[in-house]
Motif scaffolding. Structure first.
Motif, mmCIF file in Angstrom:
data_model
loop_
_atom_site.group_PDB
_atom_site.id
_atom_site.type_symbol
_atom_site.label_atom_id
_atom_site.label_comp_id
_atom_site.label_asym_id
_atom_site.label_seq_id
_atom_site.Cartn_x
_atom_site.Cartn_y
_atom_site.Cartn_z
ATOM 1 N N VAL A 193 -4.392 -6.285 62.022
ATOM 2 C CA VAL A 193 -3.871 -7.594 62.427
ATOM 3 C C VAL A 193 -5.019 -8.557 62.722
ATOM 4 C CG1 VAL A 193 -2.653 -8.817 64.282
ATOM 5 C CG2 VAL A 193 -1.648 -6.782 63.263
ATOM 6 N N LEU A 194 -6.025 -8.082 63.411
ATOM 7 C CA LEU A 194 -7.173 -8.935 63.708
ATOM 8 C C LEU A 194 -7.867 -9.391 62.426
ATOM 9 C CD1 LEU A 194 -8.665 -7.044 66.778
ATOM 10 C CD2 LEU A 194 -7.288 -9.130 66.777
ATOM 11 N N ILE A 195 -8.021 -8.478 61.489
ATOM 12 C CA ILE A 195 -8.673 -8.819 60.215
ATOM 13 C C ILE A 195 -7.851 -9.842 59.438
ATOM 14 C CG2 ILE A 195 -9.303 -7.907 57.931
ATOM 15 C CD1 ILE A 195 -10.116 -5.294 59.441
ATOM 16 N N THR A 196 -6.541 -9.612 59.313
ATOM 17 C CA THR A 196 -5.718 -10.561 58.551
ATOM 18 C C THR A 196 -5.614 -11.910 59.268
ATOM 19 O OG1 THR A 196 -3.671 -9.635 59.478
ATOM 20 C CG2 THR A 196 -4.396 -8.809 57.316
ATOM 21 N N THR A 197 -5.654 -11.898 60.585
ATOM 22 C CA THR A 197 -5.649 -13.157 61.336
ATOM 23 C C THR A 197 -6.926 -13.947 61.068
ATOM 24 O OG1 THR A 197 -4.253 -12.221 63.070
ATOM 25 C CG2 THR A 197 -5.547 -14.166 63.650
ATOM 26 N N ILE A 198 -8.046 -13.267 61.054
ATOM 27 C CA ILE A 198 -9.328 -13.928 60.762
ATOM 28 C C ILE A 198 -9.327 -14.472 59.338
ATOM 29 C CG2 ILE A 198 -11.799 -13.516 60.397
ATOM 30 C CD1 ILE A 198 -11.596 -11.528 62.808
ATOM 31 N N LEU A 199 -8.837 -13.663 58.403
ATOM 32 C CA LEU A 199 -8.767 -14.122 57.009
ATOM 33 C C LEU A 199 -7.867 -15.351 56.885
ATOM 34 C CD1 LEU A 199 -8.558 -10.722 55.109
ATOM 35 C CD2 LEU A 199 -10.466 -12.346 55.067
ATOM 36 N N GLU A 200 -6.737 -15.318 57.547
ATOM 37 C CA GLU A 200 -5.801 -16.455 57.506
ATOM 38 C C GLU A 200 -6.451 -17.708 58.086
ATOM 39 O OE1 GLU A 200 -2.464 -18.753 56.951
ATOM 40 O OE2 GLU A 200 -2.669 -16.703 56.253
ATOM 41 N N SER A 201 -7.160 -17.567 59.176
ATOM 42 C CA SER A 201 -7.804 -18.740 59.784
ATOM 43 C C SER A 201 -8.974 -19.256 58.954
ATOM 44 C CB SER A 201 -8.264 -18.423 61.210
ATOM 45 O OG SER A 201 -9.316 -17.488 61.198
ATOM 46 N N ASN A 202 -9.510 -18.399 58.078
ATOM 47 C CA ASN A 202 -10.587 -18.808 57.172
ATOM 48 C C ASN A 202 -10.062 -19.197 55.791
ATOM 49 O OD1 ASN A 202 -12.654 -18.465 59.038
ATOM 50 N ND2 ASN A 202 -12.896 -16.309 58.529
ATOM 51 N N ARG A 203 -8.772 -19.512 55.748
ATOM 52 C CA ARG A 203 -8.122 -19.980 54.519
ATOM 53 C C ARG A 203 -8.173 -18.959 53.377
ATOM 54 N NH1 ARG A 203 -7.950 -26.064 55.237
ATOM 55 N NH2 ARG A 203 -8.955 -26.279 57.244
ATOM 56 N N GLN A 204 -8.007 -17.705 53.750
ATOM 57 C CA GLN A 204 -7.942 -16.636 52.751
ATOM 58 C C GLN A 204 -6.599 -15.914 52.886
ATOM 59 O OE1 GLN A 204 -11.418 -14.110 52.729
ATOM 60 N NE2 GLN A 204 -12.757 -15.829 53.234
ATOM 61 N N ALA A 205 -5.539 -16.718 52.898
ATOM 62 C CA ALA A 205 -4.195 -16.200 53.136
ATOM 63 C C ALA A 205 -3.767 -15.174 52.096
ATOM 64 C CB ALA A 205 -3.184 -17.346 53.177
ATOM 65 N N GLU A 206 -4.101 -15.404 50.850
ATOM 66 C CA GLU A 206 -3.691 -14.470 49.800
ATOM 67 C C GLU A 206 -4.348 -13.108 49.997
ATOM 68 O OE1 GLU A 206 -1.153 -13.293 47.219
ATOM 69 O OE2 GLU A 206 -1.177 -15.367 47.902
ATOM 70 N N ARG A 207 -5.594 -13.127 50.379
ATOM 71 C CA ARG A 207 -6.311 -11.866 50.652
ATOM 72 C C ARG A 207 -5.672 -11.130 51.835
ATOM 73 N NH1 ARG A 207 -12.825 -11.542 51.635
ATOM 74 N NH2 ARG A 207 -13.014 -9.319 51.317
ATOM 75 N N ALA A 208 -5.298 -11.872 52.875
ATOM 76 C CA ALA A 208 -4.637 -11.277 54.042
ATOM 77 C C ALA A 208 -3.297 -10.652 53.643
ATOM 78 C CB ALA A 208 -4.445 -12.325 55.128
ATOM 79 N N LYS A 209 -2.538 -11.359 52.799
ATOM 80 C CA LYS A 209 -1.245 -10.830 52.343
ATOM 81 C C LYS A 209 -1.428 -9.563 51.510
ATOM 82 C CE LYS A 209 1.153 -15.244 52.384
ATOM 83 N NZ LYS A 209 1.783 -16.301 51.592
ATOM 84 N N ASN A 210 -2.478 -9.534 50.687
ATOM 85 C CA ASN A 210 -2.757 -8.332 49.890
ATOM 86 C C ASN A 210 -3.088 -7.142 50.789
ATOM 87 O OD1 ASN A 210 -2.284 -9.425 47.372
ATOM 88 N ND2 ASN A 210 -4.401 -10.099 47.109
ATOM 89 N N ILE A 211 -3.862 -7.379 51.816
ATOM 90 C CA ILE A 211 -4.186 -6.294 52.755
ATOM 91 C C ILE A 211 -2.905 -5.769 53.391
ATOM 92 C CG2 ILE A 211 -5.326 -5.761 54.950
ATOM 93 C CD1 ILE A 211 -7.607 -7.640 54.039
ATOM 94 N N ASP A 212 -2.023 -6.685 53.812
ATOM 95 C CA ASP A 212 -0.740 -6.263 54.386
ATOM 96 C C ASP A 212 0.053 -5.410 53.398
ATOM 97 O OD1 ASP A 212 -0.918 -7.317 56.927
ATOM 98 O OD2 ASP A 212 0.120 -9.179 56.438
ATOM 99 N N ARG A 213 0.099 -5.838 52.137
ATOM 100 C CA ARG A 213 0.853 -5.087 51.121
ATOM 101 C C ARG A 213 0.292 -3.677 50.936
ATOM 102 N NH1 ARG A 213 0.138 -9.637 47.664
ATOM 103 N NH2 ARG A 213 1.572 -11.200 48.426
ATOM 104 N N TYR A 214 -1.023 -3.572 50.882
ATOM 105 C CA TYR A 214 -1.644 -2.248 50.744
ATOM 106 C C TYR A 214 -1.358 -1.373 51.960
ATOM 107 C CZ TYR A 214 -4.282 -3.901 46.673
ATOM 108 O OH TYR A 214 -4.630 -4.400 45.447
ATOM 109 N N CYS A 215 -1.436 -1.969 53.131
ATOM 110 C CA CYS A 215 -1.224 -1.194 54.357
ATOM 111 C C CYS A 215 0.212 -0.703 54.502
ATOM 112 C CB CYS A 215 -1.642 -2.015 55.576
ATOM 113 S SG CYS A 215 -3.437 -2.200 55.710
#
Length: 135
Positions: free
Chosen positions: A92-114
């Motif tokens: 959650v911390l990693i995807t939150t950081i990615l989202e705040s750094n405008r890397q939403a698609e990367r955060a969503k991919n991490i969620d999908r893999y997890c």
């Protein structure tokens, strides 16, 4: 015959009072993988609540488990479950950081893999812990 029924009752007690609640806590921690990374508040709330629930659970069952100088299968299962809940919080911390750094698609991919990786790890380790022949 009597010792067999006592063993069955003890095993049922551990499954219902120790293992099942722990499995539910671990599964609860995975719900963060289905919450959008842009929903930081709900994601962090679920992740932190899962971790705090697990800590309270550990305190609650501590008196029910015998203190032994070695790790039992149940100890390994509890430790593995604790690690998975903690890693859900880290995710959650990693995807939150990615989202705040405008890397939403990367955060969503991490969620999908997890969504797949965490249950596979949990099932695989659980089978390895409990299905291994005694000896």
């Amino acid at each position: 015959m009597r010792s067999s029924s006592l063993l069955h009752a003890t095993l049922s007690n551990y499954i219902l009072k120790v293992i099942l609640p722990l499995v539910l806590i671990v599964i609860m921690s995975w719900t963060v993988f289905w919450i959008q990374p842009s929903e930081t508040g709900p994601q962090l709330s679920v992740a932190i609540t899962s971790m705090l629930t697990l800590i309270a659970y550990r305190f609650a069952i501590d008196s029910q488990l015998p203190r032994l100088p070695y790790m039992t299968r149940l100890d390994v299962f509890i430790l593995t479950s604790t690690c998975l809940v903690f890693f859900s919080l880290i995710e959650v911390l990693i995807t939150t950081i990615l989202e705040s750094n405008r890397q939403a698609e990367r955060a969503k991919n991490i969620d999908r893999y997890c969504r797949i990786i965490f249950p596979v790890i949990f099932i695989t380790t659980s089978v390895a812990i409990f299905a291994h022949p005694r000896g």
